[in-house]
Enzyme design. Structure first.
Site, mmCIF file in Angstrom:
data_model
loop_
_atom_site.group_PDB
_atom_site.id
_atom_site.type_symbol
_atom_site.label_atom_id
_atom_site.label_comp_id
_atom_site.label_asym_id
_atom_site.label_seq_id
_atom_site.Cartn_x
_atom_site.Cartn_y
_atom_site.Cartn_z
ATOM 1 N N ALA A 1 39.621 40.802 -14.136
ATOM 2 C CA ALA A 1 40.687 41.752 -14.480
ATOM 3 C C ALA A 1 40.079 43.059 -14.974
ATOM 4 O O ALA A 1 40.535 44.151 -14.615
ATOM 5 C CB ALA A 1 41.622 41.152 -15.530
ATOM 6 N N ASP A 2 39.031 42.971 -15.804
ATOM 7 C CA ASP A 2 38.323 44.167 -16.250
ATOM 8 C C ASP A 2 37.708 44.908 -15.070
ATOM 9 O O ASP A 2 37.835 46.130 -14.951
ATOM 10 C CB ASP A 2 37.206 43.771 -17.215
ATOM 11 C CG ASP A 2 37.665 43.677 -18.665
ATOM 12 O OD1 ASP A 2 38.680 44.310 -19.002
ATOM 13 O OD2 ASP A 2 37.025 42.974 -19.448
ATOM 14 N N VAL A 3 37.006 44.181 -14.210
ATOM 15 C CA VAL A 3 36.301 44.821 -13.105
ATOM 16 C C VAL A 3 37.280 45.510 -12.158
ATOM 17 O O VAL A 3 37.074 46.664 -11.755
ATOM 18 C CB VAL A 3 35.443 43.792 -12.350
ATOM 19 C CG1 VAL A 3 34.867 44.396 -11.072
ATOM 20 C CG2 VAL A 3 34.312 43.294 -13.247
#
Length: 393
Positions: free
Chosen positions: A176-178
């Site tokens: 999700a961050d990436v």
């Protein structure tokens, strides 16, 4: 050879993963990235997320954790305490020489220091200011903290991940961050194009949860169209059968049968060509409706064959097939080496004289990515960057 973003300067007020992923990608494309880190906390939180950490020439662990290095090459690090008046002046001075500011504080977190988007855009109408947060700058959850695990849970992807009879499961890395960092990069490049045409800057508001909802992709639209909640299927595919990880005699094979002609060749290889005429399996739609019955037929046939034979046999039949590599096999493969997906960057002050990093997947023929600066120690470039600054407003 100059990179596509050569001449662009980015003020990086991010930490952890989503923001640093974005700014590293922009740095790989040629931009100058100045990363601001808080000296009171030792800099980016992920510097302490080891082991492993790179050791210095005396064998002592440094602040270069493997986690930090994953998203912080091609950056210069300066130490600034933005809670002080001097620190705020320094950030404003750096912003004046920047084309883009990227930050991932809580919504409103920088405004109390006079460094929010309204503050800086008022001074610099041509500035591109990108805010990354858990839930975005608006909405009832705007003030909640944003972590990858929380985004995967709130955004629904965990409900789809894992075995059918198992617990909800996160993806193995902070995806999700990436992906939020990737979407942020796209937004910044679009805003940069608009600025080139009009001279106007703008504020980009991007959230981990929004990004994760967007990459629900077919499972999201499956639900929107049918109203039926998608179910966990382990390694199975909701719309294609067989598309799965199968046990073989000495491991596991990935087999992805994408159409009916591939299915016919697959069955011929397994010695069960007659099932192609079975109404339960004749079309992909029928196979999705009779998934368990089909797997009961093909599973035992695959389980009796060694992996190398399955891969060689199905490749000869032009049926998509592959292994489940461990990371050492993946990064050590001839394919990864041919595509420069592992890079070594020299660093004289560490024990091995270099750090090894994952390569950038972008292959641009005229403006290739470059690996100019290894991940920095906290504040190592403070004198170079802050020394010449004029703090006059």
């Amino acid at each position: 050879m100059a990179g596509a973003l050569d001449g662009i300067t980015i003020l990086d007020l991010t930490r952890i993963l989503a923001g640093p992923t974005c700014t590293q990608l922009l740095g790989d494309l040629g931009a100058e990235v100045i990363k601001v880190e808080n000296p009171a906390t030792g800099g980016d939180d992920t510097r302490g997320w080891g082991p492993p950490n790179v050791c210095d020439t005396d064998g002592q662990p440094t602040d270069l954790s493997a986690y930090f290095m994953a998203a912080n090459r091609n950056k210069k690090s300066v130490s600034i305490d933005i809670s002080t008046e001097l620190g705020q002046q320094q950030v404003r001075a750096l912003a004046r020489r920047a084309d883009i500011v990227v930050e991932n504080f809580k919504p409103g977190g920088l405004a109390k220091y006079g460094l929010g988007p309204d503050d800086l855009l008022t001074r610099q109408p041509g500035l591109i200011y990108c805010s990354i947060s858990g839930f975005g700058q608006t909405g009832p959850n705007r003030d909640k903290p944003g972590y990858d695990l929380m985004a995967q849970g709130f955004g629904g992807i965990m409900s789809l991940t894992g075995e059918p009879d198992g617990a909800p499961m996160k993806v193995g890395v902070g995806i999700a961050d990436v992906m939020c960092g990737m979407y942020a990069t796209v937004g910044i490049l679009a805003a940069l194009r608009h600025k080139e045409r009009t001279g106007e800057g703008q504020h980009i508001d991007i959230a981990l949860v929004d990004s994760q909802l967007a990459w629900l992709i077919n499972e999201g639209t499956n639900y929107l169209e049918s109203g039926d909640l998608p179910q966990r299927r382990g390694n199975g595919h909701p719309n294609i059968v067989p598309y799965h990880v199968f046990a073989v005699a000495d491991g596991h094979a990935i087999i992805a049968v994408g159409n009916d002609s591939q299915f016919a060749r697959f069955c011929d290889y397994l010695g069960c060509a007659e099932i192609v005429q079975d109404a339960r399996f004749a079309t992909n739609l029928a196979r999705t409706q009779n998934r368990d019955a089909l797997l009961a037929v093909i599973g035992p046939r695959l389980a009796a064959r060694p992996l190398a034979a399955v891969i060689a046999g199905l490749e000869a039949c032009k049926v998509p097939v592959g292994p489940v590599n461990t990371i050492d096999l993946a990064l050590g493969s001839d394919q990864a080496q041919a595509r420069d997906m592992v890079v070594a960057m020299p660093r004289a002050d560490v024990q091995k004289g270099q750090v090894r990093l994952l390569g950038n997947p972008l292959k641009l023929s005229r403006t290739p990515v470059s690996y100019r600066l290894p991940p920095p120690h906290c504040g190592q470039d403070s004198q170079e960057i802050l020394g010449p600054l004029s703090l006059d407003d």
